[in-house]
Design a protein around this motif. Sequence first.
Motif, PDB file in Angstrom:
ATOM      1  N   ASN A   1       0.838  -1.211   0.000  1.00  0.00           N
ATOM      2  CA  ASN A   1       0.000   0.000   0.000  1.00  0.00           C
ATOM      3  C   ASN A   1       0.865   1.251   0.000  1.00  0.00           C
ATOM      4  N   PRO A   2       1.755   1.411  -0.989  1.00  0.00           N
ATOM      5  CA  PRO A   2       2.667   2.559  -0.984  1.00  0.00           C
ATOM      6  C   PRO A   2       1.917   3.885  -1.052  1.00  0.00           C
ATOM      7  N   ARG A   3       2.441   4.856  -0.301  1.00  0.00           N
ATOM      8  CA  ARG A   3       1.884   6.215  -0.233  1.00  0.00           C
ATOM      9  C   ARG A   3       0.486   6.266   0.387  1.00  0.00           C
ATOM     10  N   ARG A   4       0.037   5.178   0.950  1.00  0.00           N
ATOM     11  CA  ARG A   4      -1.295   5.143   1.572  1.00  0.00           C
ATOM     12  C   ARG A   4      -1.135   5.104   3.087  1.00  0.00           C
ATOM     13  N   VAL A   5      -1.835   5.994   3.795  1.00  0.00           N
ATOM     14  CA  VAL A   5      -1.767   6.011   5.251  1.00  0.00           C
ATOM     15  C   VAL A   5      -2.580   4.843   5.804  1.00  0.00           C
ATOM     16  N   LEU A   6      -1.928   4.015   6.620  1.00  0.00           N
ATOM     17  CA  LEU A   6      -2.565   2.862   7.241  1.00  0.00           C
ATOM     18  C   LEU A   6      -2.673   3.115   8.740  1.00  0.00           C
ATOM     19  N   SER A   7      -3.864   2.975   9.293  1.00  0.00           N
ATOM     20  CA  SER A   7      -4.079   3.240  10.711  1.00  0.00           C
ATOM     21  C   SER A   7      -3.528   2.100  11.565  1.00  0.00           C
ATOM     22  N   LYS A   8      -3.354   2.366  12.846  1.00  0.00           N
ATOM     23  CA  LYS A   8      -2.899   1.315  13.759  1.00  0.00           C
ATOM     24  C   LYS A   8      -3.880   0.142  13.754  1.00  0.00           C
TER      25      LYS A   8
END
Length: 239
Positions: free
Chosen positions: A175-182
Amino acid sequence: MLRPDGSAVRVLVVDDEAPIGELLSMALRYEGWDVRSAPDGTEALRAAREFRPDAVVLDVMLPDMDGLTVLGRMRRDLPDVPVLFLTARDAVEDRIAGLTAGGDDYVTKPFSLEEVVARLRGLIRRSRAAVVRSESLLAVGDLTLDEDSHEVTRGGDSIHLTATEFELLRYLMRNPRRVLSKAQILDRVWSYDFGGQANVVELYISYLRRKIDAGRAPMIHTRRGAGYLIKPGEAVPGA
């Protein structure tokens, strides 16, 4: 798997059952594909014209027209797009009807997400709508991860990771450049039944940074209040 121009493979998901459509879309986005969804035949035809998908997942039973009709109309504009029929029907005559109408494959509900993804990969590969850089190799900037051999390198230098570090890095790199939540990271890397605290994510992110970013342009970034993302390292001016 990418399009010949280097962009993400495009898949159109057509299903009037929102939970199924959302589940499929999420699984396909996890593969790094660009996904558009439609709840009925009319929206599917409009999306196909605008989105120009490389493959279509098409439910046979739709509220406004059946999937066979949608396929027939879609083929006028996209004669070569591969179509995977998805339906609760499992009778032989229904499968024959779908394939005779021009469908390329058929999956019945209930289905496994792994099977749908695998069949779509096969259809897209055979249609030559995409080029396979390497089935097992993920790359972000000068960082590479081989999902088969579990080898990780940055700038040609080998990096040793523990099993958990590897899974965390793989999820970020898919998931490059995608913010992933905890919460997303906990669900994917540690599974829903993980009983620890959310700060385990911060801990393992710090482990990865020491190994991936040490002495190099940082690739792993924190978005406060949102989560983490990975992107190619940017050289520091004057460095």
